[in-house]
Scaffold this active site. Structure first.
Site, PDB file in Angstrom:
ATOM      1  N   HIS A 259       0.840  -1.201   0.000  1.00 20.71           N
ATOM      2  CA  HIS A 259       0.000   0.000   0.000  1.00 20.71           C
ATOM      3  C   HIS A 259       0.876   1.254   0.000  1.00 20.71           C
ATOM      4  CE1 HIS A 259      -3.162  -2.586   2.215  1.00 20.71           C
ATOM      5  NE2 HIS A 259      -3.624  -2.363   0.994  1.00 20.71           N
TER       6      HIS A 259
ATOM      7  N   LYS B  57     -15.572  -8.600   4.157  1.00 22.25           N
ATOM      8  CA  LYS B  57     -14.382  -8.886   4.965  1.00 22.25           C
ATOM      9  C   LYS B  57     -14.684  -8.595   6.424  1.00 22.25           C
ATOM     10  CE  LYS B  57     -11.153  -7.452   1.320  1.00 22.25           C
ATOM     11  NZ  LYS B  57     -10.082  -6.492   0.989  1.00 22.25           N
TER      12      LYS B  57
ATOM     13  N   ARG C 293      -1.181  -6.354  -8.269  1.00 22.59           N
ATOM     14  CA  ARG C 293      -0.127  -7.278  -7.867  1.00 22.59           C
ATOM     15  C   ARG C 293       0.028  -8.405  -8.864  1.00 22.59           C
ATOM     16  NH1 ARG C 293      -2.776  -7.982  -2.114  1.00 22.59           N
ATOM     17  NH2 ARG C 293      -4.292  -8.691  -3.610  1.00 22.59           N
TER      18      ARG C 293
ATOM     19  N   SER D  65      -2.956  -7.791   2.696  1.00 27.05           N
ATOM     20  CA  SER D  65      -3.340  -7.610   4.105  1.00 27.05           C
ATOM     21  C   SER D  65      -3.889  -8.905   4.696  1.00 27.05           C
ATOM     22  CB  SER D  65      -4.381  -6.501   4.242  1.00 27.05           C
ATOM     23  OG  SER D  65      -3.834  -5.263   3.908  1.00 27.05           O
TER      24      SER D  65
END
Length: 167
Positions: free
Chosen positions: A18, A42, A92, A130
């Site tokens: 990040h 989440k 990513r 994360s």
């Protein structure tokens, strides 16, 4: 005219990946608004307020005008409220691209005045997520390669707190 960009995310916790996107995104705009949100799919380790404070602390030394703002709305509505013309997203892997490409297309349909800009994560940081950082920490692994020392302390403290509550 001030060029404003929005970098949205849950930042639970904020990772080195990040931070790479924040540093690079801040160079592309006059003001970067980091939009901290909660994803209903989440279950966060940290509260919204804790994540906001964590991100503020981590970006304090980053060059550029950076604002950390909570939001709980459609991203394009948030971008419009902030006066943003650009959404900054980090990629990513190919799986990220497929999801982000679909989201960018939907967002363009919602608000064609805002463009999405994709930044490839630094090669060394591409595997960081994360979700994986939290999982490694929960199982007692070392997360020092994935987050700053201060975030590592936050995560370890939270894992220990939750562990004590579960005992």
């Amino acid at each position: 005219m001030t060029r404003i960009g929005v970098y949205p995310g849950t930042f639970d916790p904020v990772t080195l990946g990040h931070m790479d996107i924040i540093r690079r995104g801040a160079k592309l705009v006059d003001r970067l608004v980091i939009g901290v949100t909660t994803n209903p799919s989440k279950s966060p380790m940290f509260t919204l307020d804790e994540r906001m404070e964590m991100v503020r602390r981590e970006v304090a030394e980053v060059a550029g005008e950076i604002h950390v703002v909570a939001f709980d709305s459609l991203l394009m509505d948030f971008a419009e409220r902030e006066g943003a013309k650009v959404i900054v997203r980090g990629l990513r892997a190919v799986a990220d691209f497929e999801y982000e490409y679909q989201m960018a297309g939907m967002n363009q349909q919602i608000n064609p005045r805002v463009e999405t800009v994709f930044l490839m994560a630094d090669v060394a940081l591409q595997p960081i997520a994360s979700r994986l950082v939290k999982e490694i920490a929960i199982y007692g692994g070392n997360i020092a390669k994935f987050v700053t020392p201060a975030v590592r302390e936050d995560v370890v403290r939270r894992v220990e707190l939750v562990g004590r509550k579960g005992s």
